[in-house]
Design a protein around this motif. Structure first.
Motif, short mmCIF file in Angstrom:
data_model
loop_
_atom_site.label_atom_id
_atom_site.label_comp_id
_atom_site.label_asym_id
_atom_site.label_seq_id
_atom_site.Cartn_x
_atom_site.Cartn_y
_atom_site.Cartn_z
N GLN A 180 0.84 -1.20 0.00
CA GLN A 180 0.00 0.00 0.00
C GLN A 180 0.87 1.26 0.00
O GLN A 180 0.58 2.23 -0.70
N LYS B 64 0.96 4.07 -2.86
CA LYS B 64 0.67 5.48 -2.58
C LYS B 64 1.79 6.36 -3.10
O LYS B 64 1.55 7.46 -3.60
N GLY C 5 -3.03 -0.77 6.59
CA GLY C 5 -3.28 -0.31 5.22
C GLY C 5 -4.04 0.99 5.21
O GLY C 5 -3.73 1.90 4.45
N ASP D 229 -4.01 3.19 7.54
CA ASP D 229 -3.10 4.24 8.02
C ASP D 229 -2.27 4.82 6.89
O ASP D 229 -1.96 6.00 6.88
N VAL D 230 -1.90 3.95 5.94
CA VAL D 230 -1.07 4.41 4.82
C VAL D 230 -1.77 5.54 4.08
O VAL D 230 -1.16 6.52 3.68
N TRP D 231 -3.07 5.40 3.93
CA TRP D 231 -3.82 6.37 3.12
C TRP D 231 -4.38 7.54 3.92
O TRP D 231 -5.09 8.37 3.41
N ARG D 232 -4.07 7.53 5.19
CA ARG D 232 -4.64 8.56 6.05
C ARG D 232 -4.10 9.93 5.71
O ARG D 232 -2.93 10.11 5.45
#
Lengths: 113, 882
Positions: free
Chosen positions: A56, A60, B60, B62-65
């Motif tokens: 992930q 990103k 996962g 958290d990665v996009w937070r």
């Protein structure tokens, strides 16, 4: 709070390995785990789950691309491949890793006098 | 933007991740089963090898937070839920702020349109307006066409000067006049360089050809405004080149259409068409030189205003000297008046709107001040309510602090809650603007209401931001910071502990006191304005307002022959007792020119004493308007010049000229005084009647600004149709532009006073209601938090009356202090206020007393309700609750 880094490895090691493996061929998550363990002759034990947060992060950062497809064994899988930025990142990381390794090796080579 | 995309992407990624993990586990199980492991065991082994699925999913996520945005989204969601839980509070807070914001924004929009918005022309900042003032009237007067020409020749600071003279016209297509086919338009006679000096282009056709504006054979051409072209001709390009008639029966040619968005230089009236000023010669062959024009100039680049002013003043002074020298027959007074005039140039970027600006600039700023006060009250109010509410939540906040939330994080969340109120209120306020705007504009002349450009621009936006800033501080920040102070101790105290009791908190007292001060000031001001309006309406105008109807024809100029045809036609209408006509305005139409009125055989000492307003009147004028003749007689047949030279003067003139002696049979300007008429209001109800002299209209005269008056008990609605028919039947081609009762005209001269009185009352009541809501809310909170104390006191034998009284007195102190401050504030601005008042002082004790009484009663009634509710507390329940 981050549980993603395997305690057995230094930070960033998992990412570099993922990138290196994926540089050879696009793979989905399960195959990727198998390949890393195989390649390290089972010397490295990766907790399988910890791979996904790493993926992930790389997604990103734009170092990987992912798309759903059908595998050779006819199952629906999400296949990851390296982007151009990923390749470039890998090159710099590998050379940095080698520098570091060299340094560490030299230090470890010191004998008692 | 990036944050938003991130939010959507994250959502998709989380779904993918879940599916992926499931697929991974399935594959692993299959692999293990293929190696001979039973299914149940394989599933367990697969999970063990994978680790915690929940942890992986969370990692996962958290990665996009995106931390800030996520917190904000959560806070906004929480804030909405929080508001929904207390709908009464939400409605009260949002609507009181919205009313304040809407009123402020609407008043600002009007100020912007009338006073701030520049003309849509090239570099409006370089434009200047010329004007002159005579010492005796102090009014700003226009220049003459001759002066315009001479100023152009004698100054060097300007790229160009333009002349402009606005007026009405009647437009019809074709070269031959068709009776009653004209459409009333607002036109302007302008110098041929008008569009060049302004830098306004053409949307179609061309502008005026550069010609000598003084020459008689200048082109008879018309330029249409873009809007008029669209409205009347549907934007048809073929109109250019068509013959039209704009006044009288003179054919003109449409040569062009001005650029879109340009409505002329008058901020308060939209011009439909322009034609050359030289066409004045068509009606009045010899009057162009003396024609009144507005003169504007464009500064040369780099020339400062002061330098241009000095340049123009020198030039104008020489023009004045020469003019005076060229008129040796002027008497000393007139000469002195002319020579002492003051010539001025001022910034012209906002165009001209002389009458409207003179009347409404100060009232608009006064309104701005009162609506600002209303908004401040609303802010203080909502701020106090929020503070009380948040204080009541201290326990909840303290728990969150104890659980590891930072104080900054808690403040952020409270601020978000409060900011949500402001955002909702701003939206509501903006939605209210059209309504308030319509109300304010209904006091302006109809033409101005449509002409004022109220479209939002960057100044409007800046104003909204400027309003939001103090609100953000008082409503959003202050309660959040205050209520999170010393939270650590709040956990230990009981829920109904004494901490942050609103009635005893200093902030609350300040907020309450300042609200009361503002409300009282607004009430006093509203009272003063209302009394002023009553005084003015009650004035004796000298004429009968109820039974007199004034009729205005399109073209101001008329021959006596036309007038004498119309009057008998009007008199044939059933229910009309008599009709007449008059010229040069008056009867509240005003008229700024004062003529020489010197008693024959005397030499006046100063100019101020020998001018008077002149009105030329038709037969039966005094009878028709119910203006009493107090001495001598009214005009009779045979009084008309040149056969006779007679005049009637008003009481003011008789008194000032002759004192106690009889003015009858005296000669003024060669006219025999045959009567004295009662004083009648001339320009407005507010201004005292000037010295006035009436003379009969001579046979064969052409007079300016003709109006008709008739006396009837019928209503305007009943009379309108018959009047129009009667005038058309008399063979008069000019259309009727207005039929109004004299009472309505008189009331229209009070537009400013009505605006102030009605809006100030409205805002005053609004402020009072807001303050009462605030008081009620604050007090209810105080009482609710002290149920325990009150219960104890009741249990110990205190009487209910004592409890109610005690609670009310606690609140009475800030109210009383606020009232004193409010009175002090009105006294401080009393000199500013007195300018708007009539027939009473700004320190009028009965008005102030009435305001105090209203406020006191409202406050007491408001405070009584929660206090009584508190005294009804059951001591047992109150104590058990602890």
């Amino acid at each position: 709070m981050r549980r993603s880094e395997s305690r057995d490895l230094f930070p960033g090691a998992l990412e570099i390995m993922v990138l290196r493996v994926l540089q050879r061929e696009p793979l989905h998550g399960y195959a990727l785990v198998q390949r890393i363990q195989q390649a390290s002759s089972d010397l490295l034990r990766v907790e399988e789950g910890s791979l996904y947060p790493a993926l992930q992060r790389l997604l990103k950062a734009g170092l990987l691309r992912a798309e759903w497809g059908v595998s050779s064994t006819n199952r629906r899988v999400r296949t990851y491949r390296l982007t151009r930025a990923g390749a470039k990142h890998l090159a710099t990381e590998v050379s940095r890793f080698e520098q570091m390794l060299k340094g560490v090796t030299q230090v470890l080579a010191l004998r008692e006098t | 933007m990036k944050g938003l995309r991130g939010l959507f992407r994250r959502h998709a990624e989380l779904g993918d991740l879940r599916a992926e993990i499931r697929a991974h586990l399935d594959e692993k199980v299959e692999a293990l089963m293929a190696a001979g492991m039973p299914r149940a065991e394989a599933e367990q082994a697969a999970r063990r090898a994978f680790g915690s699925v929940t942890n992986v999913e969370e990692a996962g996520r958290d990665v996009w937070r995106i931390p800030r945005v996520d917190d904000l989204v959560a806070d906004v969601g929480f804030a909405f839920r929080f508001l929904r839980r207390s709908p009464v509070f939400a409605v009260v807070a949002v609507s009181s702020l919205a009313l304040g914001i809407g009123a402020n924004l609407a008043v600002f929009v009007v100020i912007n349109a009338l006073l701030l918005r520049p003309l849509p022309v090239d570099h409006p900042g370089a434009l200047v307006v010329f004007s002159r003032q005579y010492a005796d009237t102090g009014r700003t007067n226009p220049l003459t066409f001759r002066e315009y020409v001479d100023l152009g020749a004698r100054t060097s600071s300007f790229v160009g000067l333009l002349a402009h003279s606005g007026g009405d016209g009647s437009l019809q297509i074709g070269a031959t006049l068709v009776p009653n086919a004209g459409e009333h338009i607002h036109g302007a006679r302008v110098s041929s360089n008008f569009f060049e000096v302004l830098g306004v282009g053409m949307a179609a056709g061309r502008g005026f050809l550069p010609v000598d504006d003084s020459s008689a054979d200048a082109e008879r051409s018309v330029v249409l405004s873009y809007d008029f072209w669209q409205r009347r001709f549907g934007g048809d390009a073929a109109v250019v080149g068509q013959p039209v008639i704009v006044f009288r029966d003179v054919p003109f040619t449409v040569v062009g259409v001005a650029a879109r968005g340009f409505h002329g230089i008058e901020a308060d009236e939209r011009t439909d068409a322009w034609w050359p000023v030289s066409t004045v010669k068509i009606i009045f062959a010899d009057r162009l030189d003396g024609w009144n024009v507005t003169v504007m100039g464009r500064l040369k680049p780099g020339v400062p205003l002061a330098q241009a002013r000095a340049d123009a003043q020198v030039a104008h002074a020489s023009i004045v000297t020469e003019e005076a020298a060229a008129n040796p027959n002027w008497n000393a007074a007139r000469r002195q008046r002319f020579l002492t005039q003051r010539f001025e140039i001022a910034a012209g970027r906002t165009g001209i709107a002389e009458a409207l600006r003179a009347g409404f600039t100060q009232p608009l700023y006064a309104l701005m001040a009162s609506v600002a006060a209303v908004l401040l009250i609303a802010c203080a109010n909502v701020g106090a309510l929020l503070l009380a509410r948040t204080t009541a939540r201290r326990r909840e906040l303290a728990v969150r602090l104890a659980l590891g939330s930072g104080r900054a994080r808690i403040i952020q969340q409270l601020v978000t809650e409060n900011a949500l109120l402001i955002v909702l209120a701003t939206l509501g306020g903006v939605a209210l603007v059209p309504l308030v705007l319509r109300t304010i504009l209904s006091y302006a002349p109809a033409a101005a209401a449509t002409a004022l450009d109220t479209a939002p621009d960057f100044r409007t936006l800046a104003f909204v931001v400027a309003m939001a800033l103090p609100m953000a501080v008082v409503v959003a920040l202050l309660p959040a910071i205050r209520s999170t102070r010393a939270l650590e101790g709040a956990l230990g105290a009981g829920t109904r502990g004494s901490g942050g009791m609103p009635s005893r908190s200093r902030v609350h007292q300040w907020l309450l006191g300042s609200q009361v001060a503002l409300v009282l000031a607004l009430l006093v001001v509203a009272g003063l304005f209302v009394r002023t309006l009553q005084n003015l309406r009650g004035l004796d105008a000298g004429f009968d307002r109820k039974t007199v109807v004034i009729v205005t024809l399109n073209s101001g100029a008329a021959t006596t022959a036309i007038a004498r045809r119309v009057v008998p036609a009007l008199e044939t209408i059933p229910g009309v007792q008599s009709a007449t006509f008059y010229a040069n305005l008056g009867l509240l139409g005003g008229g700024s020119t004062m003529s020489d009125c010197v008693i024959d055989g005397t030499v006046p000492a100063s100019s101020a004493e020998v001018t008077c307003a002149m009105m030329q009147v038709g037969p039966r004028f005094f009878e028709t308007t119910s203006t009493a003749i107090v001495a001598g007689r009214a005009f009779a047949t045979g009084d008309e010049p040149p056969g006779a030279q007679v005049a009637i003067i008003n009481e003011t003139m008789a008194q000032q000229y002759f004192g106690r002696a009889s003015p009858l049979n005296q000669l003024i300007q060669g006219k025999l005084v045959v009567g004295v008429a009662r004083d009648t209001k001339y320009t407005s109800l507010r201004e005292p009647a000037p010295r006035m002299m009436y003379t009969p209209v001579g046979a064969g005269w052409t007079v300016a600004d003709v109006r008709f008056a008739l006396h009837s008990n019928r209503t305007i609605a009943d009379l309108t149709g018959p009047i129009k028919r009667a005038i058309a039947d008399a063979g008069v081609t000019q259309p009727v532009t207005a039929i109004e009762s004299l009472g309505a005209i008189a009331d229209a001269t009070l537009a400013r006073e009505r605006l102030l009185a009605e809006l100030a009352s409205w805002f005053g009541s609004l402020a009072l209601v807001l303050a009462c809501i605030g008081l009620y809310g604050t007090m209810s909170f105080a009482v609710a938090r002290r149920t325990n104390e009150i219960g104890t006191r009741l249990a110990l034998g205190a009487s209910r009356a004592r409890i109610v009284g005690g609670l009310m007195i606690e609140f009475a102190t800030p109210v009383a202090l606020g009232a004193v401050a409010g009175i002090a504030a009105t006294l401080a601005v009393s000199r500013l206020l007195s300018r708007f008042l009539f027939g009473l002082d700004a320190t009028d004790p009965s008005t102030i007393g009435a305001a105090v009484l209203v406020l006191g009663l409202a406050a007491a009634a408001t405070a009584f309700l929660p206090a009584r509710r508190a005294s009804g507390t059951d001591p047992l329940i109150a104590l058990r609750a602890e």
